[in-house]
Every structure is written in C-alpha cells, then in structure tokens.
Design an enzyme around this catalytic site. Sequence first.
Site, PDB file in Angstrom:
ATOM      1  N   TRP A  40       0.820  -1.219   0.000  1.00  0.00           N
ATOM      2  CA  TRP A  40       0.000   0.000   0.000  1.00  0.00           C
ATOM      3  C   TRP A  40       0.848   1.260   0.000  1.00  0.00           C
ATOM      4  CZ3 TRP A  40      -4.241  -1.252  -2.008  1.00  0.00           C
ATOM      5  CH2 TRP A  40      -4.886  -2.440  -1.672  1.00  0.00           C
ATOM      6  N   ASP A  67      -1.793   6.570   6.112  1.00  0.00           N
ATOM      7  CA  ASP A  67      -2.864   5.655   5.715  1.00  0.00           C
ATOM      8  C   ASP A  67      -3.164   4.781   6.933  1.00  0.00           C
ATOM      9  OD1 ASP A  67      -4.421   3.591   4.738  1.00  0.00           O
ATOM     10  OD2 ASP A  67      -3.109   3.110   3.043  1.00  0.00           O
ATOM     11  N   LYS A 117     -12.340  -2.000   6.610  1.00  0.00           N
ATOM     12  CA  LYS A 117     -11.531  -2.837   7.487  1.00  0.00           C
ATOM     13  C   LYS A 117     -12.038  -2.761   8.927  1.00  0.00           C
ATOM     14  CE  LYS A 117      -8.992  -3.204   3.773  1.00  0.00           C
ATOM     15  NZ  LYS A 117      -7.859  -2.398   3.352  1.00  0.00           N
TER      16      LYS A 117
HETATM   17  C1  LIG Z   1      -7.280  -2.021   1.943  1.00  0.00           C
HETATM   18  C2  LIG Z   1      -6.245  -0.986   2.014  1.00  0.00           C
HETATM   19  C3  LIG Z   1      -6.120   0.016   1.042  1.00  0.00           C
HETATM   20  C4  LIG Z   1      -6.965   0.058  -0.209  1.00  0.00           C
HETATM   21  O1  LIG Z   1      -8.232   0.385   0.093  1.00  0.00           O
HETATM   22  P1  LIG Z   1      -9.369   0.464  -1.046  1.00  0.00           P
HETATM   23  O2  LIG Z   1     -10.489   1.043  -0.255  1.00  0.00           O
HETATM   24  O3  LIG Z   1      -9.605  -0.903  -1.535  1.00  0.00           O
HETATM   25  O4  LIG Z   1      -8.878   1.392  -2.079  1.00  0.00           O
HETATM   26  C5  LIG Z   1      -5.160   0.998   1.215  1.00  0.00           C
HETATM   27  N1  LIG Z   1      -4.360   0.988   2.286  1.00  0.00           N
HETATM   28  C6  LIG Z   1      -4.437   0.027   3.231  1.00  0.00           C
HETATM   29  C7  LIG Z   1      -3.512   0.079   4.393  1.00  0.00           C
HETATM   30  C8  LIG Z   1      -5.379  -0.978   3.120  1.00  0.00           C
HETATM   31  O5  LIG Z   1      -5.464  -1.926   4.064  1.00  0.00           O
END
Ligand SMILES: *Cc1c(COP(=O)(O)O)cnc(C)c1O
Length: 366
Positions: A102, A171, A195
């Site tokens: 990511w 993030d 998540k």
């Molecule tokens: C799942 C995830 C993403 C991507 O998220 P989307 O909503 O599918 O674009 C980005 N960063 C992290 C840390 C993730 O776990």
Amino acid sequence: MSRVYNFSAGPSCLPEDVLKECAAEMLDYNGTGQSVMEMSHRSSAFKPIIEDAEKMVRKLMNVPDNYKVLFLQGGGSTQFAMVALNLGNKKGKAAYIETGVWAKKAAAEAKALGIDVDVIASSKDKNYSYIPRVEKISGDYDYAYICLNNTIMGTHYEYIPDTGDIPLVADISSCILSEPLDVSKFGLLFAGAQKNLAPAGVTLVIIREDLITETPRANTPTMLSYKTHADADSMYNTPPCYTIYVLDKVMHWIEKNGGAEGMAKRNREKADLLYNYLDSSSYYHATAEKGSRSLMNVPFLTKETDEEKANAINKKFVKEAAEAGLVNLAGHRLVGGMRASIYNAMTKEGVQALIDFMEKFAKENA
Ligand SMILES: *Cc1c(COP(=O)(O)O)cnc(C)c1O
C-alpha cells in the site's frame, strides 16, 4: 442461522449488535417508513445521521477543532492521488517510507502525478517484515507519507516519526480506532472504511484545515480536491449514505465498548493470544518481526519450506478451517501461508477458536 468467524482482511466482520440494529431498521428507519438506503441525502432524516457520524468520529478520535472530518468515496486508493494532488502543490516533493504494497502504490501514484518522490526508507530487504526506524524526517518536502498498519505484511508502526513542520500523512485504513492515536501529530489521516469502520463505500479523511488548499496541482479534478468536499460538508455530491449510517452505529458500538482505549485493550488481548501461540509453536510461525507486529493482521506460515508442499498444506488449512466455521484465512500471495485479520469486531472467542483449530491441524499434519 449460524454465523462464522470471519478473518477477512476487508471487507471484514462487523459487530453483530450493529448488524442486528441495521436489520431491525431496514424497512422503517426511525418512523420514516423508508430504509436509509432509499432516502435523499438532503432529507431531514439523513442529515442527523451524517452529523452524528462526524461528531462520534471527533469524539472517539479526539480530533482537534482545526481539523476537518470528511466522508469521501473512491476507497483508500483514491487518497493516494488526492494526497499528492492537494498536498504536493508547493515544492512538488514528498518523502515516502516504503513498508509494503500500500505504501508502494501510494508512492507510485504520487510519482505518476509528477511529484518528486523520495523513498527515504524501506523494509524491502526483508520482504517488508518490519518497520524501518525513522525517528526524524527533515528536508524540502511538501509532506511525508507512511502507511501506519500494513494489512498485507502484518506490520505496524510502534512509533510516530517526528517530521517537524512537514505535514505527516498516514494511511490508517486497517488500524483506525484499533487503539488511541494522537491526531495532532498528523497533517492528514485517511482510512477506507471496510476494514474497521463500516462496509465498503466510504473513506474517512481527517485533514488539518491549513492543508485544504484552494490551489491543488494543475488539472486536479473537482472531485479530487479536498476543498470541494470540505466546503460542502461532504455533501458536494451524493455521499455513500447507507455506509455512513452503519459507520455511525459502529462508532456507538466502539463508545459502548470503552472507546479507542477499550478497543486497544481488547485488541492487545486477542493479538497476544495469537502471537504467543505462534511464538510457542514448533509448527507455525508469525512472519512479522517482534517490535513491528500489527494488532489487526497476523500473517503466519507453517514450518513446511518446500514450496509445493507448503502450497498444498496451506490450501488444506484454509479449506478445513472454513469447514470448521473459520473463514477467509488464506494469506496474501506476497507473503504466502495464512493471514488472520482480527479487527475490532473480531471476538476473543473467535481468536481462541482459531488457535484451537490450529493446534488440532498441527497435530494432524506435522
Ligand atoms: C485495503 C487498504 C487500502 C486500499 O483500500 P481500497 O479502499 O480498496 O482502495 C489501502 N491501504 C491500506 C492500508 C489498506 O489496508
């Protein structure tokens, strides 16, 4: 009806109490005779929902008054571009710490948008199984970027880099509200909801007001400007109403269960159970290094080192676990093996059931 223990990395399990409330209100929300799915986002019934969701996020995360809370769409992945387009508008230069998929995707997106990307540290040398120690970040950067919890690699920062005046972007898609976090240390935080917050569809952004620019980089689409959404209180266009409604309920569930502190206690208990088992096992081992381990995502391997045999045993594990009511345990292909995501909504009973299954499987297959 029988519910499974769902270890999916995302979308992932939600608190059962929340699902029951949603079900009870499905046909008639609060005497309106409609589902929240069906109502106008400008209606008097929906407005209090989005307002309460924002209020609860502010309360549970202790968001300072000089930050905006936005409900956007496009997932975590769209933030990779929004961060670069909006925050990278001065020097056009940014620092990224590369800790896995990511973080790498975010850096690649910034680069594609013309940002001069400095990867100032990386844990690539050991397949991203640890978090590099970068206590201090300085330089001519518009912002510095980290991925606080690496969902695929199962790693998590146990410190926050000191960036001085450089806005720190994180993030937090897979660790939001899993433990207390000092928002004031960051310029911008974002999290896709699927998540730890809600079903897929909404992305939470917490941004310091001075970083909401009127002049993002050239050719930035209206929808990718934070100002567009900040000025309209996340109502510039139709927001993902139903997801925001579920998110609000999850916020109340978190509050009832002790807030961010309560979640941290619950999550540490669950993670300790699982890591202690993995560390004491002669059959399994965790892939993330001690000192960098995620409370939320726990990848693990068996001792089988022959690739073909390992693939077969992993497949067998995932299949038999599912038959025992423990689902979505397949590991990410980049790490292999298995991965148990144990987000806020996963219960201690679920983790114990997993360990019991693992012990039985080890005995039968070692
Ligand atoms: C799942 C995830 C993403 C991507 O998220 P989307 O909503 O599918 O674009 C980005 N960063 C992290 C840390 C993730 O776990």
